[in-house]
Each structure stands twice: as structure tokens, then as C-alpha cells.
Design a protein around this motif. Structure first.
Motif, PDB file in Angstrom:
ATOM      1  N   GLU A   2       0.854  -1.160   0.194  1.00 32.27           N
ATOM      2  CA  GLU A   2      -0.061   0.074  -0.006  1.00 32.27           C
ATOM      3  C   GLU A   2       0.833   1.359   0.001  1.00 32.27           C
ATOM      4  OE1 GLU A   2      -2.389   1.488   3.542  1.00 32.27           O
ATOM      5  OE2 GLU A   2      -3.791   0.166   2.245  1.00 32.27           O
ATOM      6  N   GLN A   3       0.428   2.286  -0.692  1.00 30.82           N
ATOM      7  CA  GLN A   3       1.047   3.518  -0.955  1.00 30.82           C
ATOM      8  C   GLN A   3       0.160   4.537  -0.662  1.00 30.82           C
ATOM      9  OE1 GLN A   3       4.516   4.403  -3.337  1.00 30.82           O
ATOM     10  NE2 GLN A   3       5.111   1.914  -3.374  1.00 30.82           N
ATOM     11  N   VAL A   4       0.563   5.672  -0.349  1.00 28.76           N
ATOM     12  CA  VAL A   4      -0.256   6.963   0.298  1.00 28.76           C
ATOM     13  C   VAL A   4      -0.013   7.925  -0.970  1.00 28.76           C
ATOM     14  CG1 VAL A   4      -0.853   8.540   1.802  1.00 28.76           C
ATOM     15  CG2 VAL A   4      -0.129   6.403   2.546  1.00 28.76           C
ATOM     16  N   TYR A  88      -5.203   5.508  -0.819  1.00 32.56           N
ATOM     17  CA  TYR A  88      -4.399   4.274  -0.462  1.00 32.56           C
ATOM     18  C   TYR A  88      -4.341   3.363  -1.819  1.00 32.56           C
ATOM     19  CZ  TYR A  88      -4.556   6.225   4.314  1.00 32.56           C
ATOM     20  OH  TYR A  88      -4.409   7.092   5.256  1.00 32.56           O
ATOM     21  N   THR A  90      -3.167  -0.140  -3.848  1.00 30.02           N
ATOM     22  CA  THR A  90      -2.585  -1.073  -3.320  1.00 30.02           C
ATOM     23  C   THR A  90      -2.274  -1.895  -4.931  1.00 30.02           C
ATOM     24  OG1 THR A  90      -4.870  -2.252  -3.658  1.00 30.02           O
ATOM     25  CG2 THR A  90      -4.043  -1.663  -1.574  1.00 30.02           C
ATOM     26  N   CYS A  99      -7.206   2.268  -5.861  1.00 27.69           N
ATOM     27  CA  CYS A  99      -7.272   3.048  -4.524  1.00 27.69           C
ATOM     28  C   CYS A  99      -8.355   2.754  -3.573  1.00 27.69           C
ATOM     29  CB  CYS A  99      -7.174   4.483  -4.963  1.00 27.69           C
ATOM     30  SG  CYS A  99      -5.816   4.943  -5.823  1.00 27.69           S
ATOM     31  N   ARG A 101     -10.361   5.333  -0.608  1.00 30.11           N
ATOM     32  CA  ARG A 101     -10.498   6.586   0.133  1.00 30.11           C
ATOM     33  C   ARG A 101     -10.930   6.220   1.236  1.00 30.11           C
ATOM     34  NH1 ARG A 101     -12.861  10.387  -3.505  1.00 30.11           N
ATOM     35  NH2 ARG A 101     -14.896   9.137  -3.189  1.00 30.11           N
ATOM     36  N   GLU A 102     -10.332   6.352   2.494  1.00 31.50           N
ATOM     37  CA  GLU A 102     -10.483   5.897   3.675  1.00 31.50           C
ATOM     38  C   GLU A 102     -11.600   6.896   4.364  1.00 31.50           C
ATOM     39  OE1 GLU A 102      -7.892   4.045   7.237  1.00 31.50           O
ATOM     40  OE2 GLU A 102      -7.692   6.041   7.075  1.00 31.50           O
TER      41      GLU A 102
END
Length: 121
Positions: A2-4, A88, A90, A99, A101-102
Motif C-alpha cells: 500500500e502506498q499513500v 491508499y 494497492t 485506490c 479513499r478511507e
């Protein structure tokens, strides 16, 4: 892994009824994207199971003449994003990132050129 990412350019989902494939689904193959375009390695497909059509990454297809078989599950679901959204990622395929979106738990593909890696922000 995972990358932000931070959204630096708005993007609107233009794909209201995306193609969705299960591993083993057969598709009819259409035109392939031009390798000179920013979105190389995509092929237009029609799912024989659902009749839905859309651009599909060539990497997930085993091609045989005018048809192909999905080697993995895939959805062309895109996500509308706005400048400042934190995402985030993946998975990356052909200039797009899968992605999350939290803030609202929404998932979908976003063009990488609309994003900036958080470490560079």
C-alpha cells in the motif's frame, strides 16, 4: 504494498456501467490502445457472461485470436476524486492505480497522473 497518494487534479468517474470479469470469463476482443498514448496496454473487450464492455488491461487476458480469457478477477470501476483527497493505492496497471479513499471507504481506479505520492507532497 500500500502506498499513500494525494489527489492533485480532480477526476470524475465517466464509467457508469463498468465491465467486471471473473477469472475464467471469456471476452470478445476489440481494438487495442495505441502504445503511444498515455494509456498503453489496454484492449476493448465485451464480456460473454454479462455483455458489459470496457477497456481491460492486456496483462490479465490470455488471448486466442478474437477472444480472450480473464486470468484474474477484474473490475473497471473508476472513482471520482477531488484535489486534496488522500488515497491508499494497492495496485498499479498501465497508468492507473486501484485506490481506497478511507474517508468514505470507496474503492476504484484513478489515473496516476491525477495523483502525487505523499512522500513528494
Amino acid at each position: 504494498m500500500e502506498q499513500v497518494y494525494i489527489v492533485v487534479e480532480d477526476y470524475e468517474n465517466s464509467n457508469a456501467d463498468p465491465i467486471q470479469l471473473n477469472a475464467g470469463d471469456t471476452v470478445k476482443l476489440g481494438g487495442k490502445s495505441n502504445d503511444e498514448e498515455p494509456w498503453a496496454n489496454w484492449i476493448y473487450c465485451v464480456s460473454e457472461r454479462t455483455g458489459k464492455a470496457g477497456w481491460t488491461p492486456v496483462q490479465i487476458l490470455q488471448m486466442n485470436g478474437a477472444t480472450g480469457t480473464a486470468t484474474t478477477d477484474y473490475t473497471a470501476e473508476e472513482m471520482t476524486v477531488a484535489v486534496g483527497d488522500i488515497l491508499y493505492a494497492t495496485k498499479e496497471l498501465n497508468g492507473w492505480l486501484w485506490c481506497l479513499r478511507e474517508a468514505d471507504n470507496q474503492r476504484g481506479w484513478v489515473p496516476k497522473n491525477c495523483l502525487c505520492h505523499a512522500e513528494k507532497w
